[in-house]
Scaffold this motif. Structure first.
Motif, PDB file in Angstrom:
ATOM      1  N   TYR A   1      -3.918  -1.047   5.690  1.00 49.95           N
ATOM      2  CA  TYR A   1      -4.497  -0.279   6.797  1.00 49.95           C
ATOM      3  C   TYR A   1      -5.464  -1.169   7.571  1.00 49.95           C
ATOM      4  O   TYR A   1      -6.319  -1.828   6.987  1.00 49.95           O
TER       5      TYR A   1
ATOM      6  N   HIS B   1       6.432   5.603  14.044  1.00 46.14           N
ATOM      7  CA  HIS B   1       6.778   6.539  12.968  1.00 46.14           C
ATOM      8  C   HIS B   1       6.012   7.842  13.167  1.00 46.14           C
ATOM      9  O   HIS B   1       4.820   7.824  13.514  1.00 46.14           O
TER      10      HIS B   1
ATOM     11  N   PHE C   1       6.307  12.390  11.920  1.00 43.81           N
ATOM     12  CA  PHE C   1       7.069  13.454  11.264  1.00 43.81           C
ATOM     13  C   PHE C   1       6.458  14.804  11.596  1.00 43.81           C
ATOM     14  O   PHE C   1       5.282  14.901  11.988  1.00 43.81           O
TER      15      PHE C   1
ATOM     16  N   TYR D   1       4.598   7.328   1.339  1.00 47.39           N
ATOM     17  CA  TYR D   1       5.311   6.190   1.923  1.00 47.39           C
ATOM     18  C   TYR D   1       4.636   4.870   1.585  1.00 47.39           C
ATOM     19  O   TYR D   1       3.417   4.778   1.529  1.00 47.39           O
TER      20      TYR D   1
ATOM     21  N   HIS E   1       2.959   6.944  15.295  1.00 50.01           N
ATOM     22  CA  HIS E   1       1.972   5.918  14.956  1.00 50.01           C
ATOM     23  C   HIS E   1       2.599   4.574  14.654  1.00 50.01           C
ATOM     24  O   HIS E   1       3.762   4.473  14.252  1.00 50.01           O
TER      25      HIS E   1
ATOM     26  N   LYS F   1       7.657   0.735   6.737  1.00 48.01           N
ATOM     27  CA  LYS F   1       7.354   1.874   5.858  1.00 48.01           C
ATOM     28  C   LYS F   1       8.630   2.372   5.185  1.00 48.01           C
ATOM     29  O   LYS F   1       9.693   2.402   5.795  1.00 48.01           O
TER      30      LYS F   1
ATOM     31  N   GLN G   1       0.847  -1.197   0.000  1.00 47.46           N
ATOM     32  CA  GLN G   1       0.000   0.000   0.000  1.00 47.46           C
ATOM     33  C   GLN G   1       0.874   1.234   0.000  1.00 47.46           C
ATOM     34  O   GLN G   1       1.876   1.274   0.724  1.00 47.46           O
TER      35      GLN G   1
ATOM     36  N   ASN H   1       0.834   5.332   0.784  1.00 46.76           N
ATOM     37  CA  ASN H   1       0.107   6.432   1.420  1.00 46.76           C
ATOM     38  C   ASN H   1       0.699   7.756   0.971  1.00 46.76           C
ATOM     39  O   ASN H   1       1.901   7.860   0.722  1.00 46.76           O
TER      40      ASN H   1
ATOM     41  N   LYS I   1      -6.635  12.826  17.748  1.00 47.67           N
ATOM     42  CA  LYS I   1      -6.087  11.510  18.142  1.00 47.67           C
ATOM     43  C   LYS I   1      -4.672  11.668  18.699  1.00 47.67           C
ATOM     44  O   LYS I   1      -4.338  11.111  19.746  1.00 47.67           O
TER      45      LYS I   1
ATOM     46  N   ARG J   1       2.440  14.631  12.633  1.00 45.28           N
ATOM     47  CA  ARG J   1       1.609  13.415  12.584  1.00 45.28           C
ATOM     48  C   ARG J   1       2.415  12.280  13.232  1.00 45.28           C
ATOM     49  O   ARG J   1       3.493  11.956  12.759  1.00 45.28           O
TER      50      ARG J   1
END
Ligand SMILES: Cc1cn([C@H]2C[C@H](O)[C@@H](COP(=O)(O)OP(=O)(O)O[C@H]3O[C@H](C)C(=O)[C@H](O)[C@H]3O)O2)c(=O)[nH]c1=O
Length: 189
Positions: free
Chosen positions: A138, A119, A121, A132, A62, A72, A46, A48, A168, A59
């Motif tokens: 997900y 992770h 940033f 990434y 996570h 990633k 996947q 993103n 969050k 962000r």
């Protein structure tokens, strides 16, 4: 392809060659065989791509819990950002340690974040885009976070003001309050 080790085993900085001419530039942002030739054989499934409007947008931190943990391969599609990985493999000699790398479209550098790492940033410019590859899909039920300013980790984000955060992330727990989701698979002393 340049590869640079970091103090965290498995977290490496990759810089694909970039070909420039009068029109601009070209690079192969991902080539499975080139990574396999470096001993990095990850089946990414996947991609993103996120856009953050303001500089100072943060962000993270996570990760996805097993069995949906993700490795990633992170790059900056536009602008600039400070990308961070944190080792959360229990038993690891670098457990709770972090490494941060400035990534920008101009420098073309990428950060490989293996499974077992947080992770996150923070953007350094307005309208920064991060792109990434992920090694697992997900899985919302396995989506987890640790607070970016966890004092037990002590990341220096280079922030000049409070960051722009999601609700969050603003409410994320401390690492010490999480179960041990990942075990280090190296040799124990
Ligand atoms: C991660 C993800 C999110 N979403 C949806 C869920 C929400 O409706 C929306 C925004 O999600 P979120 O606020 O979790 O996005 P970020 O804060 O950028 O989170 C990501 O940023 C950090 C730095 C990461 O490394 C993770 O990939 C991921 O946690 O996209 C999807 O549909 N698929 C996905 O893979």
């Amino acid at each position: 392809m340049e590869i640079e080790q970091t103090p965290l085993s498995g977290v490496v900085i990759l810089t694909p060659p970039r070909f420039r001419d009068h029109r601009g530039s070209f690079s192969e942002s991902w080539n499975r065989q080139r990574l396999a030739d470096l001993g990095i054989d990850i089946d990414f499934v996947q991609d993103n791509h996120s856009l953050s409007h303001e500089a100072g947008t943060l962000r993270g931190l996570h990760f996805q819990t097993p069995p949906h943990a993700q490795a990633k391969l992170v790059r900056c599609g536009r602008g600039a950002l400070f990308d961070v990985a944190v080792d959360i493999r229990h038993g690891s000699p670098t457990y709770g340690h972090w490494v941060g790398v400035e990534l920008s479209f101009d420098d073309g550098r990428q950060l490989l974040v293996p499974e077992g790492f947080l992770h996150g940033f923070v953007t350094r410019q307005a309208d920064t885009e991060i792109i990434y590859k992920c090694s697992n899909y997900y899985a919302p039920d396995c989506d987890a976070a640790v607070r970016y300013d966890d004092p037990d980790i002590g990341i220096d984000w280079g922030l000049e003001a409070s960051p722009v955060l999601s609700e969050k992330d603003a409410a994320a727990p401390r690492l010490r309050d999480l179960p041990a989701y990942f075990e280090w698979e190296g040799e124990r002393d």
